[in-house]
Design an enzyme around this catalytic site. Sequence first.
Site, PDB file in Angstrom:
ATOM      1  N   HIS A 151      -1.141  -0.886 -13.900  1.00 24.60           N
ATOM      2  CA  HIS A 151      -0.078  -1.895 -13.977  1.00 24.60           C
ATOM      3  C   HIS A 151       0.908  -1.734 -12.829  1.00 24.60           C
ATOM      4  O   HIS A 151       1.226  -0.622 -12.420  1.00 24.60           O
ATOM      5  CB  HIS A 151       0.633  -1.888 -15.333  1.00 24.60           C
ATOM      6  CG  HIS A 151       1.335  -0.609 -15.706  1.00 24.60           C
ATOM      7  ND1 HIS A 151       2.683  -0.427 -15.523  1.00 24.60           N
ATOM      8  CD2 HIS A 151       0.894   0.540 -16.279  1.00 24.60           C
ATOM      9  CE1 HIS A 151       3.035   0.765 -15.970  1.00 24.60           C
ATOM     10  NE2 HIS A 151       1.961   1.387 -16.433  1.00 24.60           N
ATOM     11  N   ASP A 158       3.865  -3.435 -12.975  1.00 21.48           N
ATOM     12  CA  ASP A 158       5.234  -3.630 -13.473  1.00 21.48           C
ATOM     13  C   ASP A 158       5.841  -2.273 -13.814  1.00 21.48           C
ATOM     14  O   ASP A 158       5.125  -1.290 -14.012  1.00 21.48           O
ATOM     15  CB  ASP A 158       5.260  -4.555 -14.701  1.00 21.48           C
ATOM     16  CG  ASP A 158       4.541  -3.975 -15.918  1.00 21.48           C
ATOM     17  OD1 ASP A 158       3.503  -3.313 -15.736  1.00 21.48           O
ATOM     18  OD2 ASP A 158       5.020  -4.181 -17.054  1.00 21.48           O
ATOM     19  N   ASP A 197       4.706   5.903 -12.741  1.00 23.96           N
ATOM     20  CA  ASP A 197       4.271   4.963 -13.788  1.00 23.96           C
ATOM     21  C   ASP A 197       4.548   3.537 -13.344  1.00 23.96           C
ATOM     22  O   ASP A 197       5.619   3.020 -13.581  1.00 23.96           O
ATOM     23  CB  ASP A 197       5.016   5.311 -15.083  1.00 23.96           C
ATOM     24  CG  ASP A 197       4.599   4.479 -16.272  1.00 23.96           C
ATOM     25  OD1 ASP A 197       3.557   3.823 -16.210  1.00 23.96           O
ATOM     26  OD2 ASP A 197       5.330   4.489 -17.289  1.00 23.96           O
ATOM     27  N   GLU A 204       2.354  -4.508 -18.605  1.00 23.35           N
ATOM     28  CA  GLU A 204       2.021  -3.349 -19.452  1.00 23.35           C
ATOM     29  C   GLU A 204       3.239  -2.836 -20.184  1.00 23.35           C
ATOM     30  O   GLU A 204       3.186  -2.499 -21.363  1.00 23.35           O
ATOM     31  CB  GLU A 204       1.408  -2.226 -18.598  1.00 23.35           C
ATOM     32  CG  GLU A 204       0.676  -1.169 -19.417  1.00 23.35           C
ATOM     33  CD  GLU A 204       1.570  -0.063 -19.966  1.00 23.35           C
ATOM     34  OE1 GLU A 204       1.137   0.637 -20.895  1.00 23.35           O
ATOM     35  OE2 GLU A 204       2.711   0.101 -19.493  1.00 23.35           O
ATOM     36  N   GLU A 205       4.351  -2.797 -19.486  1.00 20.70           N
ATOM     37  CA  GLU A 205       5.556  -2.216 -20.091  1.00 20.70           C
ATOM     38  C   GLU A 205       6.197  -3.136 -21.136  1.00 20.70           C
ATOM     39  O   GLU A 205       7.175  -2.749 -21.766  1.00 20.70           O
ATOM     40  CB  GLU A 205       6.577  -1.854 -18.997  1.00 20.70           C
ATOM     41  CG  GLU A 205       6.083  -0.825 -17.977  1.00 20.70           C
ATOM     42  CD  GLU A 205       5.888   0.596 -18.548  1.00 20.70           C
ATOM     43  OE1 GLU A 205       5.977   0.774 -19.774  1.00 20.70           O
ATOM     44  OE2 GLU A 205       5.644   1.496 -17.734  1.00 20.70           O
ATOM     45  N   HIS A 240      38.934  -5.249 -40.909  1.00 19.28           N
ATOM     46  CA  HIS A 240      39.856  -4.143 -40.629  1.00 19.28           C
ATOM     47  C   HIS A 240      39.365  -2.939 -41.442  1.00 19.28           C
ATOM     48  O   HIS A 240      39.182  -3.047 -42.659  1.00 19.28           O
ATOM     49  CB  HIS A 240      41.267  -4.563 -41.058  1.00 19.28           C
ATOM     50  CG  HIS A 240      42.328  -3.591 -40.630  1.00 19.28           C
ATOM     51  ND1 HIS A 240      42.446  -2.341 -41.201  1.00 19.28           N
ATOM     52  CD2 HIS A 240      43.312  -3.690 -39.699  1.00 19.28           C
ATOM     53  CE1 HIS A 240      43.469  -1.707 -40.629  1.00 19.28           C
ATOM     54  NE2 HIS A 240      44.005  -2.514 -39.697  1.00 19.28           N
ATOM     55  N   THR A 243      39.875  -0.108 -34.835  1.00 13.31           N
ATOM     56  CA  THR A 243      39.563   0.169 -36.235  1.00 13.31           C
ATOM     57  C   THR A 243      38.865  -1.036 -36.843  1.00 13.31           C
ATOM     58  O   THR A 243      39.491  -2.027 -37.206  1.00 13.31           O
ATOM     59  CB  THR A 243      40.852   0.480 -37.017  1.00 13.31           C
ATOM     60  OG1 THR A 243      41.825  -0.506 -36.693  1.00 13.31           O
ATOM     61  CG2 THR A 243      41.384   1.857 -36.627  1.00 13.31           C
ATOM     62  N   ARG A 268       4.653   6.032 -33.403  1.00 14.84           N
ATOM     63  CA  ARG A 268       3.455   6.352 -32.614  1.00 14.84           C
ATOM     64  C   ARG A 268       2.330   6.631 -33.595  1.00 14.84           C
ATOM     65  O   ARG A 268       2.497   7.392 -34.551  1.00 14.84           O
ATOM     66  CB  ARG A 268       3.710   7.583 -31.746  1.00 14.84           C
ATOM     67  CG  ARG A 268       4.744   7.379 -30.673  1.00 14.84           C
ATOM     68  CD  ARG A 268       4.211   6.543 -29.520  1.00 14.84           C
ATOM     69  NE  ARG A 268       5.315   6.137 -28.644  1.00 14.84           N
ATOM     70  CZ  ARG A 268       5.150   5.525 -27.486  1.00 14.84           C
ATOM     71  NH1 ARG A 268       3.939   5.222 -27.046  1.00 14.84           N
ATOM     72  NH2 ARG A 268       6.177   5.174 -26.759  1.00 14.84           N
ATOM     73  N   SER A 322       1.166   5.618 -25.023  1.00 11.75           N
ATOM     74  CA  SER A 322       0.251   4.574 -25.461  1.00 11.75           C
ATOM     75  C   SER A 322      -0.189   3.689 -24.304  1.00 11.75           C
ATOM     76  O   SER A 322       0.621   3.319 -23.458  1.00 11.75           O
ATOM     77  CB  SER A 322       0.937   3.676 -26.501  1.00 11.75           C
ATOM     78  OG  SER A 322       1.474   4.456 -27.539  1.00 11.75           O
ATOM     79  N   HIS A 328      10.037   6.375 -17.252  1.00  6.23           N
ATOM     80  CA  HIS A 328      10.949   5.609 -18.124  1.00  6.23           C
ATOM     81  C   HIS A 328      12.379   6.173 -18.091  1.00  6.23           C
ATOM     82  O   HIS A 328      13.248   5.651 -18.781  1.00  6.23           O
ATOM     83  CB  HIS A 328      10.480   5.546 -19.583  1.00  6.23           C
ATOM     84  CG  HIS A 328       9.180   4.801 -19.763  1.00  6.23           C
ATOM     85  ND1 HIS A 328       8.828   4.192 -20.959  1.00  6.23           N
ATOM     86  CD2 HIS A 328       8.147   4.573 -18.929  1.00  6.23           C
ATOM     87  CE1 HIS A 328       7.629   3.632 -20.829  1.00  6.23           C
ATOM     88  NE2 HIS A 328       7.198   3.853 -19.610  1.00  6.23           N
TER      89      HIS A 328
HETATM   90  N1  BES Z   1       1.750   5.124 -18.705  1.00  4.47           N
HETATM   91  C1  BES Z   1       2.457   4.925 -19.921  1.00  4.47           C
HETATM   92  C2  BES Z   1       1.781   5.573 -21.105  1.00  4.47           C
HETATM   93  C3  BES Z   1       1.572   7.060 -21.018  1.00  4.47           C
HETATM   94  C4  BES Z   1       2.537   7.882 -20.495  1.00  4.47           C
HETATM   95  C5  BES Z   1       0.415   7.598 -21.487  1.00  4.47           C
HETATM   96  C6  BES Z   1       2.317   9.251 -20.414  1.00  4.47           C
HETATM   97  C7  BES Z   1       0.203   8.952 -21.424  1.00  4.47           C
HETATM   98  C8  BES Z   1       1.157   9.780 -20.874  1.00  4.47           C
HETATM   99  C9  BES Z   1       2.621   3.439 -20.159  1.00  4.47           C
HETATM  100  O1  BES Z   1       3.086   2.763 -19.026  1.00  4.47           O
HETATM  101  C10 BES Z   1       3.646   3.209 -21.219  1.00  4.47           C
HETATM  102  O2  BES Z   1       4.780   3.514 -20.991  1.00  4.47           O
HETATM  103  N2  BES Z   1       3.247   2.665 -22.373  1.00  4.47           N
HETATM  104  C11 BES Z   1       4.161   2.307 -23.409  1.00  4.47           C
HETATM  105  C12 BES Z   1       3.504   1.408 -24.406  1.00  4.47           C
HETATM  106  C13 BES Z   1       3.622  -0.054 -24.127  1.00  4.47           C
HETATM  107  C14 BES Z   1       3.000  -0.834 -25.258  1.00  4.47           C
HETATM  108  C15 BES Z   1       5.018  -0.509 -23.856  1.00  4.47           C
HETATM  109  C16 BES Z   1       4.583   3.527 -24.180  1.00  4.47           C
HETATM  110  O3  BES Z   1       3.809   4.485 -24.339  1.00  4.47           O
HETATM  111  O4  BES Z   1       5.722   3.518 -24.642  1.00  4.47           O
HETATM  112 MN    MN Z   2       2.043   3.310 -17.388  1.00  5.13          MN
HETATM  113 MN    MN Z   3       5.291   3.143 -18.894  1.00 10.59          MN
END
Ligand code: BES
Ligand code: MN
Ligand code: MN
Length: 452
Positions: free
Chosen positions: A84, A86, A117, A150-151, A210, A312, A325, A396, A424
């Site tokens: 990916h 993005d 990534d 993908e993200e 309040h 407040t 997960r 994932s 991330h």
């Molecule tokens: N590359 C990652 C996933 C990943 C990171 C796999 C490290 C193994 C080790 C991928 O870009 C990602 O961030 N995937 C998302 C899921 C998606 C559905 C948004 C994730 O894992 O949060």
């Molecule tokens: Mn990735």
């Molecule tokens: Mn990612």
Amino acid sequence: MVKQYIEKNKDRFLSELFEWLRIPSISADSRRKLDVRKAAEFLREKLLTAGADKVEICETKGHPIVYAERIVDPSKPTVLVYGHYDVQPADPLDLWHSPPFEPVIKDNKIYARGACDDKGQVYMHVKAFEAMMKLNLLSCNVKFMVEGEEEVGSDNLGIFVKENKSKLKADVILISDTALISLEHPSITTGLRGLSYMEVEVTGPNRDLHSGVYGGAVANPINVLCSMIASLHDENGRVTIPGFYDRVVELTEADRIALNKAPFDLNAYKRELGIDDIKGEKGFTTLERTGVRPTLDVNGIWGGYTGEGAKTVLPSKASAKISMRLVPNQQSAEITELFTKHFESIAPGNVKVKVMAHHGGEPAVTQTESASYEAASNAFEEVFGKTPIPTRDGGSIPIVALFKRELGLDTVLMGFGFDSDAIHSPNEHYGINNFVLGIETIVAFYKHYSKK
Ligand code: BES
Ligand code: MN
Ligand code: MN
């Protein structure tokens, strides 16, 4: 020969990658739509000059998919490379030591959003392809499918795959978007977790109140949300949603031993994260907790007053984003439903609760007894001098399960990032050695795979 080619062209490879990294292709940010497209066009150019005989920008309802192919001989096997282009949003910006879209090299690492990534890892494939073309080494067919969503859940890629089965005909999927244990201990990812991503909203009174006038007499949605969330784990760190573990495949003792053979230094792990202790489901090791056990985590929580100073106020609403997960054989849709039912059922009568589902994805396990895994294993052995260790990653890539289901194809997860590369997060980086060795290993993969 390959080594020399990479060494000789390394500076150019890096400056090209830097140019790509300067394009802020944040798929989640609608203001970056044109930049996402620019990143796709950049890749198209590079695949074309590297030697693809066909490159297309395939439109979707969202961001485009870059497709390319080089058919050497239709009777030879075909490798389909997925990745990916993005990237995740870069904020919080003030925590970056250098701007996220102005890549720099520090300590032999590239710092930029997407460095690891996944632009940096995708670019290894582009340059491995270029090297094989230039050196006349490519002895099987190759197709590229690189997406820009993908993200944000790959929704349109699913449709694209279903509608383009013959175009995507291949023998194996090759992905570099996962982690390596270390350069001393190369590894191949053999499993990924799935995902159910939820958003919840708790509403109390019809307006902010309040907190002195009404406090103590009206349910505070933030307080309620916090106790609801707290109740989602028991004292053993297990998720309390009824049925959550029903389909979870428990590992055999032999599998557990194998999984825990991977080198893991708990002290280094804690040190790197700046934590004094770890936490997780009782009875499981850290590698098991991230690799083969399902989890539930709050990703964000908000409501009430968060501005400067004190106000407040007893808020009308509170919200949270919650991810789960998943592991084999949990199913994203089913877990989403179990969560929804449970969360609604634990809501007290003095608030209203809304549960919404964001994207999801299925977990995946890949083959270790296949020609493609063996080719990957041989490739690592050739470049790193060691047999790679099979590992389960906690992240994932939902598309892996989809490829199996829709195209009947197995995936090889040949990732070269490190868990500590801060993907991330602020200051994402990618080792130049990882990049260079990755290119070499990919070229070696094609060599071994073509021989099978
Ligand atoms: N590359 C990652 C996933 C990943 C990171 C796999 C490290 C193994 C080790 C991928 O870009 C990602 O961030 N995937 C998302 C899921 C998606 C559905 C948004 C994730 O894992 O949060
Ligand atoms: Mn990735
Ligand atoms: Mn990612």
